[in-house]
Write a protein that holds these residues in place. Structure first.
Motif, PDB file in Angstrom:
ATOM      1  N   GLY A   1       0.620  -0.645  -0.433  1.00 22.83           N
ATOM      2  CA  GLY A   1       0.024  -0.079  -0.452  1.00 22.83           C
ATOM      3  C   GLY A   1       1.057   1.269  -0.106  1.00 22.83           C
ATOM      4  O   GLY A   1       0.060   2.355  -0.034  1.00 22.83           O
ATOM      5  N   GLY A   2       1.817   1.448   0.147  1.00 20.26           N
ATOM      6  CA  GLY A   2       3.124   2.032  -0.061  1.00 20.26           C
ATOM      7  C   GLY A   2       3.198   3.318  -1.179  1.00 20.26           C
ATOM      8  O   GLY A   2       2.142   2.024  -2.227  1.00 20.26           O
ATOM      9  N   GLY A   3       3.285   4.382  -1.556  1.00 20.20           N
ATOM     10  CA  GLY A   3       3.095   4.960  -2.976  1.00 20.20           C
ATOM     11  C   GLY A   3       3.791   6.426  -2.394  1.00 20.20           C
ATOM     12  O   GLY A   3       4.028   7.051  -1.158  1.00 20.20           O
ATOM     13  N   SER A   4       3.142   7.318  -3.373  1.00 21.54           N
ATOM     14  CA  SER A   4       4.330   8.300  -3.332  1.00 21.54           C
ATOM     15  C   SER A   4       2.752   9.255  -3.321  1.00 21.54           C
ATOM     16  O   SER A   4       1.984   9.443  -4.180  1.00 21.54           O
ATOM     17  CB  SER A   4       5.191   9.423  -4.903  1.00 21.54           C
ATOM     18  N   VAL A   5       2.705  10.005  -2.817  1.00 20.61           N
ATOM     19  CA  VAL A   5       1.365  11.189  -3.051  1.00 20.61           C
ATOM     20  C   VAL A   5       2.113  12.249  -2.719  1.00 20.61           C
ATOM     21  O   VAL A   5       3.077  12.935  -2.008  1.00 20.61           O
ATOM     22  CB  VAL A   5      -0.118  10.274  -1.765  1.00 20.61           C
ATOM     23  N   GLN A   6       1.486  13.482  -2.818  1.00 19.02           N
ATOM     24  CA  GLN A   6       1.532  14.665  -2.663  1.00 19.02           C
ATOM     25  C   GLN A   6       0.548  15.693  -1.531  1.00 19.02           C
ATOM     26  O   GLN A   6       0.059  14.416  -0.651  1.00 19.02           O
ATOM     27  CB  GLN A   6       0.848  15.621  -3.347  1.00 19.02           C
ATOM     28  N   THR A   7       1.089  16.528  -0.797  1.00 16.85           N
ATOM     29  CA  THR A   7       1.008  16.282   0.904  1.00 16.85           C
ATOM     30  C   THR A   7      -0.978  16.714   0.445  1.00 16.85           C
ATOM     31  O   THR A   7      -1.335  17.374   0.201  1.00 16.85           O
ATOM     32  CB  THR A   7       1.381  18.092   0.646  1.00 16.85           C
ATOM     33  N   GLY A   8      -0.441  15.800   1.810  1.00 18.68           N
ATOM     34  CA  GLY A   8      -2.704  16.220   2.765  1.00 18.68           C
ATOM     35  C   GLY A   8      -3.552  15.165   1.330  1.00 18.68           C
ATOM     36  O   GLY A   8      -4.643  14.767   1.645  1.00 18.68           O
ATOM     37  N   GLY A   9      -2.553  14.463   0.762  1.00 16.83           N
ATOM     38  CA  GLY A   9      -2.926  13.150   0.264  1.00 16.83           C
ATOM     39  C   GLY A   9      -3.255  12.003   1.228  1.00 16.83           C
ATOM     40  O   GLY A   9      -2.787  12.002   2.053  1.00 16.83           O
TER      41      GLY A   9
ATOM     42  N   LEU B   1       7.430   1.559   1.774  1.00 17.79           N
ATOM     43  CA  LEU B   1       7.996   2.909   1.251  1.00 17.79           C
ATOM     44  C   LEU B   1       6.599   4.312   0.677  1.00 17.79           C
ATOM     45  O   LEU B   1       6.147   3.883   0.132  1.00 17.79           O
ATOM     46  CB  LEU B   1       9.225   3.270   0.055  1.00 17.79           C
ATOM     47  N   VAL B   2       6.706   4.790   1.538  1.00 16.50           N
ATOM     48  CA  VAL B   2       5.654   6.396   1.722  1.00 16.50           C
ATOM     49  C   VAL B   2       6.283   7.744   1.466  1.00 16.50           C
ATOM     50  O   VAL B   2       6.806   8.023   2.357  1.00 16.50           O
ATOM     51  CB  VAL B   2       4.838   6.239   2.426  1.00 16.50           C
ATOM     52  N   THR B   3       6.605   8.310   0.020  1.00 13.16           N
ATOM     53  CA  THR B   3       6.602   9.217  -0.172  1.00 13.16           C
ATOM     54  C   THR B   3       5.433  10.275  -0.314  1.00 13.16           C
ATOM     55  O   THR B   3       5.336  10.139  -1.244  1.00 13.16           O
ATOM     56  CB  THR B   3       7.554   9.581  -1.449  1.00 13.16           C
ATOM     57  N   VAL B   4       5.566  11.380   0.461  1.00 11.86           N
ATOM     58  CA  VAL B   4       5.030  12.238  -0.255  1.00 11.86           C
ATOM     59  C   VAL B   4       5.283  13.651   0.196  1.00 11.86           C
ATOM     60  O   VAL B   4       6.994  14.522   0.525  1.00 11.86           O
ATOM     61  CB  VAL B   4       4.576  12.636   1.411  1.00 11.86           C
ATOM     62  N   SER B   5       5.156  14.581  -1.355  1.00 14.67           N
ATOM     63  CA  SER B   5       6.086  15.303  -1.843  1.00 14.67           C
ATOM     64  C   SER B   5       4.955  16.836  -1.710  1.00 14.67           C
ATOM     65  O   SER B   5       3.978  16.763  -1.028  1.00 14.67           O
ATOM     66  CB  SER B   5       5.945  15.425  -3.345  1.00 14.67           C
ATOM     67  N   SER B   6       6.090  17.889  -1.241  1.00 15.33           N
ATOM     68  CA  SER B   6       5.500  18.720  -1.010  1.00 15.33           C
ATOM     69  C   SER B   6       4.510  20.072  -1.875  1.00 15.33           C
ATOM     70  O   SER B   6       4.824  19.292  -3.840  1.00 15.33           O
ATOM     71  CB  SER B   6       6.614  20.152  -0.530  1.00 15.33           C
TER      72      SER B   6
END
Length: 128
Positions: A8-16, A123-128
């Motif tokens: 379930g990990g992944g890349s999302v933007q802030t607030g996701g 891995l969870v990545t949160v981008s601004s």
């Protein structure tokens, strides 16, 4: 053989939002303390949330009100619903299990050495 497998990990933007899953096998996890830990680059692994056999939850202050831990006993699966994600939530997230009494300690005070079984991480990545 006891196994924990995260997904379930992944890349999302802030607030996701993301929902992590931890599939368990090889033992009756219902009587265990189950939890989520995370480790950001260059930092120590820290407790995020745990849940005991009665369903009582504990959260780190940094995620309270945003993350929810739950489990589906029929599916032998542990979840972590993560909402309102922030860049500081970026980390490798691990599912872990320990003896039932481990959950007596608040998760943010809990050393990871008391958790006996670990998944491989997601891995969870949160981008601004």
């Amino acid at each position: 053989q006891v196994q924990l497998v995260e997904s379930g990990g992944g890349s999302v933007q802030t607030g996701g939002s993301l929902r992590l899953s931890c599939a368990t096998s090889g033992y009756s996890y219902r009587s265990y303390c189950m939890g989520w830990f995370r480790q950001a680059p260059g930092k120590e692994r820290e407790g995020v949330a745990h849940i005991d056999s009665d369903g009582k939850e504990s959260y780190a202050d940094s995620v309270k009100g945003r993350f929810t831990i739950s489990k589906d006993n029929a599916k032998n699966t542990l979840y972590l619903q993560m909402n309102s994600l922030k860049p500081e939530d970026t980390a490798m997230y691990y599912c872990a299990a320990g003896n039932w009494y481990v959950c007596r300690v608040a998760v943010q005070d809990l050393s990871d050495r008391y958790l006996e079984v670990w998944g491989q991480g997601t891995l969870v990545t949160v981008s601004s």
